[in-house]
Design a protein around this motif. Structure first.
Motif, short mmCIF file in Angstrom:
data_model
loop_
_atom_site.label_atom_id
_atom_site.label_comp_id
_atom_site.label_asym_id
_atom_site.label_seq_id
_atom_site.Cartn_x
_atom_site.Cartn_y
_atom_site.Cartn_z
N LYS A 45 1.03 -0.98 -0.01
CA LYS A 45 -0.41 0.08 0.26
C LYS A 45 0.70 0.95 -0.03
N LYS A 46 1.95 0.87 0.12
CA LYS A 46 2.90 2.47 -0.34
C LYS A 46 3.00 3.01 1.03
N ASP A 47 2.57 2.60 2.07
CA ASP A 47 2.26 3.23 3.25
C ASP A 47 3.36 3.31 4.81
N SER A 48 3.97 4.10 5.14
CA SER A 48 4.62 3.64 6.33
C SER A 48 4.87 3.69 6.92
N SER A 49 3.96 4.27 7.17
CA SER A 49 3.53 4.67 9.14
C SER A 49 2.92 3.18 9.03
N VAL A 50 2.63 2.58 8.59
CA VAL A 50 2.26 0.66 8.91
C VAL A 50 3.48 0.35 9.32
N ALA A 51 5.06 0.37 8.32
CA ALA A 51 6.31 0.34 8.71
C ALA A 51 6.43 0.21 10.13
N LEU A 148 11.48 3.61 4.77
CA LEU A 148 11.93 4.91 4.62
C LEU A 148 11.23 4.69 2.78
N LEU A 149 11.85 3.54 2.34
CA LEU A 149 11.92 3.03 0.38
C LEU A 149 10.73 3.92 0.33
N VAL A 150 9.53 3.12 1.17
CA VAL A 150 7.41 3.47 0.70
C VAL A 150 7.49 4.90 0.45
N ARG A 151 7.94 5.93 1.31
CA ARG A 151 7.88 7.00 1.23
C ARG A 151 7.43 7.69 0.17
#
Length: 151
Positions: A45-51, A148-151
Motif C-alpha cells: 500500500k506504500k504506507d510508511s506509517s504501517v512499517a 524509508l523506501l515507501v515514502r
C-alpha cells in the motif's frame, strides 16, 4: 539439606528456566506473523506509517524477550547457588533474589533504587546477547528501510 530435597528444588528451578526459554521462543514466534503482515501491507500500500507500527511491535516484542532472558538468567543464578550450596537459600524457594547479595542497611538510597529498576528493566548485557540484539536488530533495520523506501 537432604540430597533428594536439593534435587527436587533444582528440578523446580529448572522448570522455571524451561518456561522462560519457551516464552522467549513464543515471543519470537508471535512476532514473525505480526511483522510479516505490517511490513507486507506497508510495501503493497506504500504506507510508511504501517512499517513504523511494525517497528514499534518489534521493539515491544524485543522488550518482552529481553525481560524473559533477564528472568531466566536470574533463575540460573538461583540454580547455581542451590547446586553449589554457597548461600543459605530456603528450601524450595523460587525467589531469584535469594541468590543475589543482600542489600545491607548501609547501602545508599540510590543503590537500592538501582536494584529495583534493574529488576524491571533488562541491563545492557541482556540487550546485546546473541538471542536478542541480532534478531530484533535485523528486523528493526528491515522495518526502517521499508519505511524509508515507501515514502
Amino acid at each position: 539439606m537432604d540430597p533428594d530435597d536439593r534435587r527436587k528444588h533444582l528440578d523446580y528451578i529448572q522448570a522455571v528456566v524451561t518456561r522462560m526459554s519457551a516464552a522467549s521462543s513464543a515471543a519470537k514466534g508471535w512476532l514473525l506473523p505480526v511483522v510479516t503482515a505490517t511490513y507486507g501491507y506497508s510495501l503493497t500500500k506504500k504506507d510508511s506509517s504501517v512499517a513504523i507500527l511494525g517497528v514499534g511491535a518489534v521493539l515491544l516484542f524485543g522488550f518482552l524477550d529481553a525481560n524473559y532472558l533477564r528472568q531466566e538468567k536470574a533463575y540460573r543464578r538461583l540454580y547455581d547457588a542451590v547446586a553449589r550450596g554457597t548461600r543459605d537459600i530456603p528450601l524450595f524457594s523460587l525467589d531469584p533474589s535469594h541468590a543475589d547479595d543482600p542489600i545491607t542497611p548501609a547501602a545508599t538510597r540510590l543503590r537500592k533504587i538501582q536494584l529495583r529498576v534493574r529488576r524491571w528493566f533488562p541491563d545492557r548485557n541482556v540487550w546485546l546477547s546473541w538471542s536478542v540484539a541480532p534478531f530484533y536488530g535485523a528486523v528493526v533495520i528491515v522495518g526502517c528501510l521499508i519505511a524509508l523506501l515507501v515514502r
